[in-house]
Design an enzyme around this catalytic site. Structure first.
Site: not given
Ligand SMILES: NC(=O)c1ccc[n+]([C@@H]2O[C@H](COP(=O)([O-])OP(=O)(O)OC[C@H]3O[C@@H](n4cnc5c(N)ncnc54)[C@H](OP(=O)(O)O)[C@@H]3O)[C@@H](O)[C@H]2O)c1
Length: 380
Positions: A77, A156
């Site tokens: 990322q 998450h």
């Protein structure tokens, strides 16, 4: 024998492709949002085309993205955000493995690489990509730094959803969002470099500004997603923990082992057992399932293979469904989260993990796999 793989030019293919198109037909397609009918259920999907780079640059022009943790996701990322031209900084423990890895990837100490707390203080959007166990361990130190007007981002739902176990209770006065790539950080990076994009889900935990959802979608695209679908933190964590323990890894590994062992116990050679269990699956059939679907496989394989698979899939399904029910329950009750926190918080967890992984590496099936892969012409 690859009797299933007699497929490539099947006359059934155009008809199946048409059927597949029908089942995911776009209903509306306005800029920034699409409602797609997935098998009768309408869902919201956003595509990268809705967020071209100029729009991302404009949208995040006043932001500093403080990405903390530089493991698999931090790497993927972080580099994608940097290549997209956004103002991203990394926060990791000084002189740890991640610090060194970040320097190797061109992050510069004092410029865009800091220790965790310094990065969080500098960031307007704090992207918590520490390991899930570390998110819990560091939360008491991190929380006071998450001052008003910052945004907290996760990949998450694990930490906030199981807050009774993790003790990660996000502040209620800031936006809290999620973008969860459906794959490893290495894939997030490699697909981006190929001009493709990983599929990700996005969700909102707290919407204080009224812009949390839009921010989550924009960030999901900025980290390298090709398209993103809507979820909740709860649904994300439950489906993710369930999937990786099931068909994505644990379940499929168990099935490979069971099939291989029975072949070996019945006198088949290692190479035959491996070829009929793993090599044909991964090299010939699963890519086709990925490309055209399981329904296509049934239509296109030999009549013998088709008859057998049609007879046996319900038997496998009935045998496995109770296991999947137990698994889902274990995820939902938090038992899997507790197990993960307990194991991954041990000071010697890396050594213990290594011992388990060594057992897998030493298994005959995976030793055989090494030799079989060498025989692929492209590896000669
Ligand atoms: N990996 C995947 O495939 C994947 C996919 C989707 C979402 N996610 C989610 O993305 C998040 C990041 O996962 P990941 O797999 O990238 O994590 P990871 O590879 O396990 O990353 C670990 C990072 O946490 C740091 N860390 C560990 N313990 C620490 C501590 N006590 N204090 C400070 N830093 C510590 C490590 O730094 P050091 O090097 O200094 O130890 C490293 O930078 C998680 O929420 C995960 O569930 C992961």
């Amino acid at each position: 024998m690859s009797y299933i793989a007699r497929i490539a030019k099947s006359a059934a293919r155009p008809a199946l492709a048409t059927a597949a198109r029908r089942s995911v037909a776009p209903l509306t397609a306005t800029r920034g949002i699409k409602k797609i009918n997935f098998g009768g259920v309408e869902e919201v999907v956003h595509e990268r085309a809705d967020w071209p780079q100029e729009r991302l640059l404009e949208y995040f022009k006043n932001d500093t993205l403080a990405l903390i943790g530089y493991g698999s996701q931090g790497y993927g990322q972080g580099l994608n955000l940097r290549d997209n031209g956004l103002n991203v900084i990394i926060g990791v423990r000084k002189n740890g493995a991640s610090w060194k890895a970040a320097i190797e990837d061109g992050w510069v100490p004092g410029q865009n690489l800091f220790d965790v707390s310094e990065a969080v203080q500098k960031g307007t959007i704090v992207m918590n990509l520490l390991s899930d166990a570390a998110q819990s361990e560091t939360w008491n130190a991190l929380k006071p730094l998450l001052t008003k007007e910052k945004t907290l981002y996760f990949s998450h739902g694990f930490s906030p959803v199981f807050k009774e176990l993790t003790h990660v209770e996000p502040p209620t006065d800031i936006d809290v969002i999620l973008a969860a790539p459906k794959g490893s950080g290495r894939t997030v990076r490699s697909l981006f470099k190929e001009g493709r994009g990983i599929n990700s889900s996005y969700a909102v935990w707290n919407d204080v500004t009224g812009k949390a959802e839009e921010k989550a979608i924009a960030l999901a695209v900025a980290i390298g997603s090709g398209y993103v679908y809507q979820t909740t933190f709860e649904r994300e964590v439950n489906s993710d923990l369930y999937g990786e323990r099931g068909c994505l890894m644990g379940g499929i590994h168990g099935m490979f082992l069971a099939q291989y062992e029975v072949l070996r116990e019945n006198g088949h050679t290692p190479s035959e057992a491996f070829n009929e269990t793993v090599e044909e699956a991964t090299q010939s059939l699963y890519p086709l399932v990925g490309k055209y679907g399981m329904d296509y496989m049934y239509d296109a394989c030999s009549t013998t293979a088709r008859r057998g698979a049609l007879d046996w899939y319900p038997i496998f399904k009935d045998a496995l469904k109770p296991v999947f029910n137990d698994l889902y329950n274990s995820v939902k009750t938090g038992a899997e989260t507790q197990r993960s926190l307990d194991f991954n918080s041990q000071p010697d967890y890396r050594e213990k993990l290594e011992a388990e992984l060594q057992t897998i590496r030493n298994m005959e099936i995976w030793q055989v796999g090494k030799e079989v892969r060498k025989l692929r012409p492209e590896n000669n």
